[in-house]
Design an enzyme around this catalytic site. Sequence first.
Site, PDB file in Angstrom:
ATOM      1  N   GLY A 184       0.787  -1.232   0.000  1.00 38.13           N
ATOM      2  CA  GLY A 184       0.000   0.000   0.000  1.00 38.13           C
ATOM      3  C   GLY A 184       0.813   1.272   0.000  1.00 38.13           C
ATOM      4  N   GLU A 187       4.566  -6.197   1.440  1.00 37.93           N
ATOM      5  CA  GLU A 187       4.070  -6.589   0.112  1.00 37.93           C
ATOM      6  C   GLU A 187       3.836  -5.395  -0.803  1.00 37.93           C
ATOM      7  OE1 GLU A 187       0.409  -8.346   1.460  1.00 37.93           O
ATOM      8  OE2 GLU A 187       1.348 -10.288   1.731  1.00 37.93           O
ATOM      9  N   PRO A 188       4.880  -4.670  -1.172  1.00 44.79           N
ATOM     10  CA  PRO A 188       4.671  -3.557  -2.093  1.00 44.79           C
ATOM     11  C   PRO A 188       4.334  -4.065  -3.489  1.00 44.79           C
ATOM     12  CG  PRO A 188       7.023  -3.926  -1.769  1.00 44.79           C
ATOM     13  CD  PRO A 188       6.307  -4.859  -0.819  1.00 44.79           C
ATOM     14  N   GLY A 189       3.330  -3.470  -4.102  1.00 49.00           N
ATOM     15  CA  GLY A 189       2.984  -3.804  -5.489  1.00 49.00           C
ATOM     16  C   GLY A 189       3.179  -2.563  -6.339  1.00 49.00           C
ATOM     17  N   ARG A 204      -8.383   2.803 -14.440  1.00 44.26           N
ATOM     18  CA  ARG A 204      -8.303   3.334 -13.077  1.00 44.26           C
ATOM     19  C   ARG A 204      -9.107   4.614 -12.864  1.00 44.26           C
ATOM     20  NH1 ARG A 204      -4.138   4.850 -10.842  1.00 44.26           N
ATOM     21  NH2 ARG A 204      -4.767   4.255  -8.747  1.00 44.26           N
ATOM     22  N   TYR A 225     -11.685   4.401  -9.916  1.00 43.84           N
ATOM     23  CA  TYR A 225     -11.371   5.182  -8.709  1.00 43.84           C
ATOM     24  C   TYR A 225     -11.326   6.690  -8.923  1.00 43.84           C
ATOM     25  CZ  TYR A 225      -9.001   0.628  -7.994  1.00 43.84           C
ATOM     26  OH  TYR A 225      -8.670  -0.685  -7.936  1.00 43.84           O
ATOM     27  N   CYS A 252     -16.823   2.641 -26.018  1.00 42.09           N
ATOM     28  CA  CYS A 252     -18.196   3.132 -26.011  1.00 42.09           C
ATOM     29  C   CYS A 252     -18.701   3.260 -24.583  1.00 42.09           C
ATOM     30  CB  CYS A 252     -19.073   2.184 -26.811  1.00 42.09           C
ATOM     31  SG  CYS A 252     -18.391   1.892 -28.438  1.00 42.09           S
ATOM     32  N   GLU A 253     -18.092   4.127 -23.830  1.00 49.16           N
ATOM     33  CA  GLU A 253     -18.456   4.387 -22.432  1.00 49.16           C
ATOM     34  C   GLU A 253     -18.097   5.835 -22.148  1.00 49.16           C
ATOM     35  OE1 GLU A 253     -19.591   2.636 -19.724  1.00 49.16           O
ATOM     36  OE2 GLU A 253     -19.962   0.878 -20.973  1.00 49.16           O
ATOM     37  N   TYR A 290      -1.416  -1.731 -12.075  1.00 51.39           N
ATOM     38  CA  TYR A 290      -2.870  -1.843 -12.263  1.00 51.39           C
ATOM     39  C   TYR A 290      -3.338  -1.238 -13.587  1.00 51.39           C
ATOM     40  CZ  TYR A 290      -2.232  -2.876  -7.351  1.00 51.39           C
ATOM     41  OH  TYR A 290      -1.778  -3.420  -6.183  1.00 51.39           O
TER      42      TYR A 290
HETATM   43  C1  LIG Z   1      -3.055  -5.196  -3.406  1.00 53.40           C
HETATM   44  C2  LIG Z   1      -2.359  -5.788  -2.266  1.00 53.40           C
HETATM   45  C3  LIG Z   1      -1.034  -5.444  -2.003  1.00 53.40           C
HETATM   46  C4  LIG Z   1      -0.283  -4.408  -2.787  1.00 53.40           C
HETATM   47  O1  LIG Z   1      -0.813  -3.139  -2.637  1.00 53.40           O
HETATM   48  P1  LIG Z   1      -0.060  -1.907  -3.343  1.00 53.40           P
HETATM   49  O2  LIG Z   1      -0.921  -0.760  -3.051  1.00 53.40           O
HETATM   50  O3  LIG Z   1      -0.021  -2.229  -4.802  1.00 53.40           O
HETATM   51  O4  LIG Z   1       1.287  -1.829  -2.749  1.00 53.40           O
HETATM   52  C5  LIG Z   1      -0.391  -6.086  -0.971  1.00 53.40           C
HETATM   53  N1  LIG Z   1      -1.016  -7.020  -0.224  1.00 53.40           N
HETATM   54  C6  LIG Z   1      -2.288  -7.374  -0.446  1.00 53.40           C
HETATM   55  C7  LIG Z   1      -2.913  -8.407   0.383  1.00 53.40           C
HETATM   56  C8  LIG Z   1      -3.003  -6.768  -1.465  1.00 53.40           C
HETATM   57  O5  LIG Z   1      -4.269  -7.117  -1.665  1.00 53.40           O
END
Ligand SMILES: *Cc1c(COP(=O)(O)O)cnc(C)c1O
Length: 443
Positions: A258, A300-302, A340, A344, A371-372, A401
């Site tokens: 997050g 868990e950085p995404g 996105r 959001y 078409c939206e 994303y």
């Molecule tokens: C989506 C998610 C993440 C990653 O979140 P980011 O905002 O992309 O860093 C990590 N852990 C879990 C369980 C998630 O669902």
Amino acid sequence: MVKNNVSSAENLCENIRISKNGTLLFAGREAVEIIEKYGSPVFVFDEERVRENCRRYKTALREHFGADALPLYASKAASFKRIYEIIAEEGFGTDVVSSGEIYTAKLAGFPLERAYFHSNNKTDADIAYAIEEGVGCFVVDNVEELEVINAAALEKGKKQRVLLRLTPGIDPHTYAAVATGNVDSKFGSAIETGQAMKITGEALAMTGVELAGFHCHVGSQVFDADVFLKAADIMLRFIRDVKDEYGFECRELDLGGGFGVRYTDADPTLDVSEVIGQISERVKALSEKLGITLPKMRFEPGRSIVADACMTLYTVGTVKKIPGYKNYVSVDGGMTDNPRFALYGSKYTVALAKRMNDECDFKCSVVGRCCESGDILAEGVMLPSGIKRGDILAVFTTGAYNYSMSSNYNRVGRLPVVMIDKGGNDYVAVRRESLEDIARNDV
Ligand SMILES: *Cc1c(COP(=O)(O)O)cnc(C)c1O
């Protein structure tokens, strides 16, 4: 007010630069060259930036928590073979949420013992597949799921390592759609309601699972370190309560992802090392105070691994001026490659790749081809006047994303992913979908 988007673009990330001729450079390459070579539209990834982002977490975790802390890349942010190869090389683990992500990671040769299997609703088939493939850890959402995993593991004669996903009951002050840590969330078992304690007892009594510890993830695009500190407080107190109740010592604590990124220059910069440092101080001090063993930490950085490592290049089509109302700039992609805004209301920074130094005095909405009416990429942004069909438009910070949320709506093919490596060489990581690809499953 005339706002120059261009200076904003250059402020977003070091991999965005402007040439002497006023053209866009990304990862050291002329953006226009990439789109001329690979066609339009296209995702352009900066491989070295992905690696740098990984190293920021690696270094911070080693420094503040020691060698047994492990960062996991939340691969739903951008999932394709090459990304799994890169993060494996950078010594990361990964989060996966479906058989499809497990399969892709496996194709990339990712060591699946370092994979953590998430999802609030793992199907029976997913569970069987993940156990079969040797996914190292399941992050269990609820009691029913725990029972299915236990039974599936016993049937295969295995003992599956698990974390339990808990909801600490925190509102991360972010958008409701990406907030996941509150008690009424669809994810996890709530501490407040007693369900978390109950599922812990059940997990400890089962012989098909081995409980390693606990997980929480409070939301996304978080800049406030306090959110993580609060989550850590609640989780550690729960770990103490569990120790008192069952005598179980938690070995692993996963505080989720997050971490926020900069989509526009109004977004702050998050200092990963500083935030991890603050979390470390809190976790160490509180563990000692509560008399619990310091668990191995997981994050868990995404988004923050891939977002600023990519931009999307489009070609401008229709430019529509509705006098007295609004202006529209349409591009050859849209919600099919970036939903996105539709999901959001997300903000993005945009620029014209050949007119980076030109004054931006034309207010418009950049919209897609679908078409939206909600097919919008950026609303009310400033671009140079005289923008016209054929211009190349860049949208920045699209690594997270976007590709992974792509669709074939309107039978639009998915974009290719082109990588630029450290030496400035370009290569294809994901091919463009052809017309044949789009109809490949039609019988
Ligand atoms: C989506 C998610 C993440 C990653 O979140 P980011 O905002 O992309 O860093 C990590 N852990 C879990 C369980 C998630 O669902």
